[in-house]
Design an enzyme around this catalytic site. Structure first.
Site, mmCIF file in Angstrom:
data_model
loop_
_atom_site.group_PDB
_atom_site.id
_atom_site.type_symbol
_atom_site.label_atom_id
_atom_site.label_comp_id
_atom_site.label_asym_id
_atom_site.label_seq_id
_atom_site.Cartn_x
_atom_site.Cartn_y
_atom_site.Cartn_z
ATOM 1 N N PHE A 111 -11.165 23.839 18.409
ATOM 2 C CA PHE A 111 -11.977 24.616 17.460
ATOM 3 C C PHE A 111 -11.607 24.321 16.010
ATOM 4 C CE2 PHE A 111 -8.283 27.346 17.468
ATOM 5 C CZ PHE A 111 -8.317 28.046 16.273
ATOM 6 N N LYS A 112 -10.394 23.801 15.795
ATOM 7 C CA LYS A 112 -9.970 23.517 14.425
ATOM 8 C C LYS A 112 -10.884 22.495 13.736
ATOM 9 C CE LYS A 112 -6.308 26.043 15.317
ATOM 10 N NZ LYS A 112 -4.905 25.682 15.293
#
Length: 464
Positions: A111-112
């Site tokens: 998700f980063k």
């Protein structure tokens, strides 16, 4: 829009200056002086927008004074062009009224990427405009490092140094960082845990005298507000896909440094109808203990199957505390000073607001493995260990079965083969996507350094 420090003693800054500053000079974190608010009719009008179009709507108020509409649109398009799924953040149903939001479709499978692809392009834009060179320094518990490196590897005006805890990230996570061989990329394996890495970064930001003249540190960790801003978007995207804002949606978020779920909190403050925000933790459960028992005490860090959550000091929690204490910077400064001794106790009023806004749950490794197996057995959907924690927390703490529940899938299961092998007989190693198929054959480059601030700072200075 101006940005202010959570501790109240640093000057207010523009968005552009906040991106380059990281920690405020008083040790606090920057937050917007006031949040943009969207009406229900305005949010409803966004139904059907692509992820990129929605990102423009949500982020525009935060940056309108420093980026033109065309500049922002170009940055967004460039940032999500490398994602593997055209929906960018697809939803997959795993149970009745339960969905997994796949936030691992970016180049580093975590998700980063949502925030760090955008932040890398944004930094490149700002630095070129200013004709300025900077040093990016960050700490990672596993995923931030590779996403930051991927976002910054092609930037001409920066060098990036990422600290990860030596032998405490998965092999896939390490190789995603250490096989990037660009001249401006440096990986440091620190002999310590993630909190040691994070503390070293904070200390280096507080005293940057080790850098050559004309250089400054820039943060890519979630202390950088641009990251939080970019993450707000997918809460709106998921809610709109499930009937929002006409009906509320709940979210369960695997949580280590509190940045991802803080973005959900901001989405709610900005007008998105969110019924529940569930903090899901592993056995490093300081946030769960705080929410459930007002116990915000540091304990020994445990190495788990969900290493990205092996964190005891959740930096972004300070941003929430700032709101819980009525945006009183002096109160937060006092609270953070108290926490230096190893624990802090929230006021009765702050606890009431905290438990009204958040539920929490914690899992150990055995329970995490059981969830991966259970979901695989029931619907042949493979969870990574962090997402599994979010799914179990959602099922245990859900307040209303009729409200859609979205579990944030924060990483691809192929990044954590050990957990998957324990859970699913016959799946020893989930296949990496084709763009990473040769990851284990690529050359690695990294430096193992002692837990010594001077040694790390000397390494940085000598490589600039």
């Amino acid at each position: 829009m101006k940005y202010i420090s959570t501790r109240g003693q640093a000057p207010s800054l523009s968005f552009e200056d906040v991106v380059l500053t990281g920690l405020a000079s008083d040790g606090g974190l920057y937050v917007p002086e006031s949040l943009p608010k969207f009406s229900q009719s305005e949010i409803a009008s966004w139904a059907g927008l692509s992820y990129q179009e929605l990102a423009f709507k949500v982020m525009h108020p935060f940056v309108s004074e420093v980026l033109s509409d065309d500049e922002l649109k170009q940055l967004i398009e460039k940032s999500y062009a490398s994602f593997r799924h055209p929906a960018i953040a697809p939803l997959v149903q795993t149970d009745h009224n339960e969905w997994v939001l796949e936030l691992f479709q970016g180049p580093t499978l975590a998700f980063k990427d949502f925030a760090l692809q955008f932040l890398g392009n944004l930094l490149d834009h700002i630095l070129k405009k200013r004709d300025q060179k900077v040093v990016v320094m960050g700490a990672t518990s596993g995923d931030t490092g590779s996403a930051a490196i991927e976002g910054c590897r092609h930037c001409d005006n920066l060098d990036i140094f990422i600290l990860h805890p030596h032998q405490r990230v998965s092999e896939v996570q390490r190789r995603q960082m250490t096989t990037v061989l660009e001249d401006n990329v440096y990986n440091i394996a620190l002999e310590g845990n993630f909190d040691d890495c994070q503390n070293m970064v904070k200390a280096s930001f507080a005293d940057q005298s080790f850098l050559p003249e004309g250089r400054q540190l820039v943060a890519v960790n979630s202390i950088n507000f641009a990251r939080i801003m970019a993450q707000i978007v997918y809460y709106f995207y998921a809610a709109l896909a499930l009937g929002g804002p006409a009906r509320a949606v709940s979210f369960s978020v695997p949580t280590g440094n509190f940045g991802d779920i803080f973005a959900g909190y901001l989405a709610k403050q900005m007008g998105l109808p969110i019924e529940q925000l569930i903090v899901a933790t592993n056995q490093n459960d300081i946030l769960h203990r705080c929410i459930s028992a007002n116990d915000h005490s540091k304990q020994s860090l445990v190495h788990s199957l969900s290493p990205s959550m092996d964190i005891m000091v959740s930096s972004n929690f300070e941003r929430l505390l700032f709101d819980l204490y009525g945006r009183d910077g002096s109160a937060i400064a006092e609270l953070m000073e108290q926490f230096k001794s190893g624990s802090m106790t929230l006021s009765e009023q702050a606890m009431a607001k905290l438990t009204e806004g958040f539920a929490s749950y914690r899992l150990d490794d055995d329970e995490t493995v059981a969830v991966i197996a259970e979901v695989w057995d029931t619907c042949e959907y493979l969870l990574d260990p962090h997402t599994a924690i979010g799914v179990r927390a959602a099922r245990k703490k859900r307040a209303n079965a009729s409200t859609p529940m979205v579990c944030l899938a924060t990483a691809h299961p192929a990044k954590f083969p050990e957990a998957v092998a324990k859970a699913c007989e016959g799946i020893d190693s989930p296949a990496l996507p084709h763009h990473m198929a040769d990851l284990f054959e690529r050359e690695e480059r990294y430096q193992v350094l002692a837990h010594d601030t001077q040694a790390v700072q000397s390494f940085i200075a000598n490589n600039l």
